[in-house]
Design a protein around this motif. Structure first.
Motif, mmCIF file in Angstrom:
data_model
loop_
_atom_site.group_PDB
_atom_site.id
_atom_site.type_symbol
_atom_site.label_atom_id
_atom_site.label_comp_id
_atom_site.label_asym_id
_atom_site.label_seq_id
_atom_site.Cartn_x
_atom_site.Cartn_y
_atom_site.Cartn_z
ATOM 1 N N SER A 195 0.887 -1.164 0.000
ATOM 2 C CA SER A 195 0.000 0.000 0.000
ATOM 3 C C SER A 195 0.926 1.215 0.000
ATOM 4 O O SER A 195 2.131 1.088 0.216
ATOM 5 C CB SER A 195 -0.969 -0.049 1.174
ATOM 6 N N LYS A 226 -1.546 -0.193 -3.726
ATOM 7 C CA LYS A 226 -2.883 0.047 -3.172
ATOM 8 C C LYS A 226 -2.904 1.450 -2.592
ATOM 9 O O LYS A 226 -2.027 1.803 -1.816
ATOM 10 C CB LYS A 226 -3.181 -0.983 -2.078
ATOM 11 N N ARG A 227 -3.916 2.234 -2.980
ATOM 12 C CA ARG A 227 -3.935 3.636 -2.563
ATOM 13 C C ARG A 227 -5.176 3.998 -1.758
ATOM 14 O O ARG A 227 -5.677 5.116 -1.852
ATOM 15 C CB ARG A 227 -3.850 4.543 -3.789
ATOM 16 N N GLY A 228 -5.737 3.075 -1.001
ATOM 17 C CA GLY A 228 -6.896 3.354 -0.155
ATOM 18 C C GLY A 228 -8.021 3.999 -0.956
ATOM 19 O O GLY A 228 -8.394 3.496 -2.021
ATOM 20 N N ALA A 229 -8.529 5.126 -0.465
ATOM 21 C CA ALA A 229 -9.649 5.807 -1.135
ATOM 22 C C ALA A 229 -9.223 6.480 -2.438
ATOM 23 O O ALA A 229 -10.026 7.149 -3.093
ATOM 24 C CB ALA A 229 -10.284 6.811 -0.189
ATOM 25 N N GLY A 231 -7.827 4.509 -4.867
ATOM 26 C CA GLY A 231 -7.795 3.447 -5.879
ATOM 27 C C GLY A 231 -6.499 2.655 -5.873
ATOM 28 O O GLY A 231 -5.939 2.378 -4.818
ATOM 29 N N PHE A 247 -13.830 3.281 -5.853
ATOM 30 C CA PHE A 247 -15.282 3.370 -5.807
ATOM 31 C C PHE A 247 -15.687 4.334 -4.694
ATOM 32 O O PHE A 247 -15.010 4.418 -3.658
ATOM 33 C CB PHE A 247 -15.882 1.979 -5.558
ATOM 34 N N VAL A 249 -17.528 4.869 -1.812
ATOM 35 C CA VAL A 249 -18.265 4.130 -0.786
ATOM 36 C C VAL A 249 -18.088 4.818 0.565
ATOM 37 O O VAL A 249 -17.141 5.577 0.757
ATOM 38 C CB VAL A 249 -17.749 2.674 -0.656
ATOM 39 N N GLU A 251 -16.876 4.448 4.156
ATOM 40 C CA GLU A 251 -15.960 3.528 4.835
ATOM 41 C C GLU A 251 -16.467 3.262 6.257
ATOM 42 O O GLU A 251 -16.374 4.108 7.129
ATOM 43 C CB GLU A 251 -14.551 4.149 4.866
ATOM 44 N N ALA A 257 -9.242 -4.372 3.941
ATOM 45 C CA ALA A 257 -9.361 -3.902 2.554
ATOM 46 C C ALA A 257 -8.197 -4.404 1.709
ATOM 47 O O ALA A 257 -8.383 -4.951 0.615
ATOM 48 C CB ALA A 257 -9.432 -2.377 2.499
ATOM 49 N N GLY A 258 -6.977 -4.226 2.233
ATOM 50 C CA GLY A 258 -5.791 -4.625 1.469
ATOM 51 C C GLY A 258 -5.730 -6.135 1.259
ATOM 52 O O GLY A 258 -5.277 -6.609 0.214
ATOM 53 N N PHE A 261 -8.323 -6.993 -1.348
ATOM 54 C CA PHE A 261 -7.768 -6.543 -2.626
ATOM 55 C C PHE A 261 -6.790 -7.601 -3.146
ATOM 56 O O PHE A 261 -6.873 -8.047 -4.297
ATOM 57 C CB PHE A 261 -7.066 -5.195 -2.434
ATOM 58 N N ASN A 283 -9.927 -3.840 -6.915
ATOM 59 C CA ASN A 283 -10.386 -2.526 -6.450
ATOM 60 C C ASN A 283 -11.796 -2.636 -5.867
ATOM 61 O O ASN A 283 -12.103 -2.054 -4.819
ATOM 62 C CB ASN A 283 -10.360 -1.584 -7.661
ATOM 63 N N GLY A 286 -11.682 -4.617 -2.413
ATOM 64 C CA GLY A 286 -11.229 -3.764 -1.302
ATOM 65 C C GLY A 286 -12.321 -2.796 -0.888
ATOM 66 O O GLY A 286 -12.602 -2.625 0.303
ATOM 67 N N ALA A 287 -12.963 -2.163 -1.857
ATOM 68 C CA ALA A 287 -13.983 -1.158 -1.560
ATOM 69 C C ALA A 287 -15.219 -1.789 -0.924
ATOM 70 O O ALA A 287 -15.777 -1.268 0.042
ATOM 71 C CB ALA A 287 -14.376 -0.422 -2.846
ATOM 72 N N ARG A 315 -15.087 7.394 -7.537
ATOM 73 C CA ARG A 315 -14.678 8.744 -7.146
ATOM 74 C C ARG A 315 -14.004 9.402 -8.347
ATOM 75 O O ARG A 315 -13.380 8.702 -9.144
ATOM 76 C CB ARG A 315 -13.625 8.688 -6.028
HETATM 77 P P1 ADP Z 1 -4.304 -1.685 3.165
HETATM 78 O O1 ADP Z 1 -5.551 -2.207 3.855
HETATM 79 O O2 ADP Z 1 -3.322 -2.768 2.805
HETATM 80 O O3 ADP Z 1 -3.697 -0.490 3.819
HETATM 81 P P2 ADP Z 1 -5.668 0.071 1.299
HETATM 82 O O4 ADP Z 1 -6.229 0.823 2.448
HETATM 83 O O5 ADP Z 1 -4.893 0.813 0.275
HETATM 84 O O6 ADP Z 1 -4.803 -1.201 1.730
HETATM 85 O O7 ADP Z 1 -6.922 -0.638 0.581
HETATM 86 C C1 ADP Z 1 -6.753 -1.578 -0.445
HETATM 87 C C2 ADP Z 1 -7.640 -1.250 -1.613
HETATM 88 O O8 ADP Z 1 -9.027 -1.301 -1.219
HETATM 89 C C3 ADP Z 1 -7.430 0.148 -2.199
HETATM 90 O O9 ADP Z 1 -6.370 0.148 -3.133
HETATM 91 C C4 ADP Z 1 -8.795 0.385 -2.856
HETATM 92 O O10 ADP Z 1 -8.871 -0.323 -4.068
HETATM 93 C C5 ADP Z 1 -9.755 -0.258 -1.846
HETATM 94 N N1 ADP Z 1 -10.176 0.706 -0.804
HETATM 95 C C6 ADP Z 1 -9.692 0.808 0.453
HETATM 96 N N2 ADP Z 1 -10.286 1.810 1.133
HETATM 97 C C7 ADP Z 1 -11.193 2.354 0.298
HETATM 98 C C8 ADP Z 1 -12.161 3.423 0.397
HETATM 99 N N3 ADP Z 1 -12.297 4.136 1.521
HETATM 100 N N4 ADP Z 1 -12.913 3.704 -0.685
HETATM 101 C C9 ADP Z 1 -12.781 2.995 -1.832
HETATM 102 N N5 ADP Z 1 -11.903 1.984 -1.994
HETATM 103 C C10 ADP Z 1 -11.123 1.643 -0.945
#
Ligand code: ADP
Length: 317
Positions: A195, A226-229, A231, A247, A249, A251, A257-258, A261, A283, A286-287, A315
């Protein structure tokens, strides 16, 4: 070539229903929810329909049974989950603060997870495997590392592939056994799934370009960030790139999530889907998972993820 296999901890998570600080007064809790990064990963993998199994150990208790039954129901191979008569299944109590940070009480250090060993069933599962997925969280447990080393040799010998999710605390990456294990995993993995921040801590670099160059020079063919919110992005050593916008969504619970994913990514990749499709499913997995309370409650089947993708706006990139 055979199932995707991972090795590691299985536990339950019990969560506070209200946000706030810690557990210093009686509060409403919800759970137990099946958990443990490798368990979440393998559950999502199995739900996609990829053949998947886990080498692990649980206690002879309901916290173990809730995990094994969930994984079995979702289609994972649970034959190599041993049951310890001596130690309980681990648990984690979690409470979110108003700012999104979390307070934990862990009962994991002396749990059945540390009793995992190379049983006959583990050797059989590993002997059939076509892919090994290594979770950074599992590298700090010596017993797990012994199994991973065995699995690397056997699965490589069969012409299988290896991926690593560097999901681990920064302090563990310095000197010492865990840092060495981690470095070895980076050297032998075909696919790395960091991530955002882990990309830099894992490589000791400060720009994405340098981090990718470092991972490719160590032999990875593919890196997925992986970039959280925000993508996620796919990069190949051959210079290809694909990006997906997240997406939109709400949270509810970011845990898992990771792992979801990663599970969807590896399962779809091994089913032979093209990179952009693989990234889309991952993607979505995870979402979807962050919209449900509980670390693996939002893991989805392929049909559920198709529906999620059709119904959920993205988004703005
Ligand atoms: P980790 O849990 O390993 O820190 P992330 O937080 O990056 O990983 O989440 C993994 C993937 O899940 C992201 O790359 C994205 O595709 C999805 N995801 C995570 N959080 C969100 C969110 N708040 N909204 C939309 N997609 C999310």
């Amino acid at each position: 070539l055979g199932p995707t296999v991972t090795v590691g901890e299985i536990l339950v998570e019990i969560m506070a229903r209200t946000r706030g600080e810690g557990f210093l007064e009686p509060i409403d809790l919800t759970g137990p929810y099946p958990s443990g990064a490798p368990a979440i990963f393998i559950d999502q993998c199995a739900r996609i329909g990829g053949s998947a199994g886990i080498v692990a150990c649980v206690g002879n208790d309901d916290f173990g049974r809730i995990n094994v039954e969930r994984l079995r129901r979702d289609g994972a191979d649970v034959s190599a989950i041993a049951v310890s008569p001596d130690y309980p299944t681990g648990s984690a109590f979690v409470r979110y603060r108003g700012d999104g940070s979390r307070d934990f009480v862990y009962n994991i250090a002396k749990s059945a997870s540390g009793l995992v060993s190379l049983t006959r069933e583990a050797k059989t599962l590993i002997g059939r495997a076509g892919h090994l997925h290594v979770m950074g969280t599992a590298l700090s447990i010596a017993e797990i590392w012994t199994i991973l080393e065995y699995a690397v040799e056997v699965i490589r010998g069969r012409g299988g592939s290896i991926s690593v999710d560097p999901n681990m605390r920064k302090e563990l990456l310095g000197e010492g056994a865990v840092g060495e294990r981690f470095a070895r995993m980076l050297d032998i993995s075909d696919l790395v799934l960091p991530s955002g921040e882990e990309l830099f801590t894992a490589t000791g670099t400060t720009t994405e370009q340098d981090a990718l160059a470092s991972l490719f020079s160590r032999g990875a063919g593919e890196v997925v960030v992986k970039r959280g919110a925000q993508g996620a992005s796919f990069f190949s050593a051959a210079g290809e790139r694909a990006d997906v916008a997240a997406f939109a969504v709400e949270e509810v619970d970011p845990t898992g999530a990771g792992d979801c994913f990663g599970g969807a990514y590896i399962a779809c990749r091994r089913l032979g889907m093209p990179p952009q499709t693989v990234l889309d499913y991952a993607n979505a997995a995870g979402a979807r998972n962050v919209t449900r309370l509980g670390p693996m409650e939002g893991a989805g089947t392929r049909a559920e993820l198709d529906r999620f993708m059709a119904d959920t706006p993205r988004r703005p990139a």
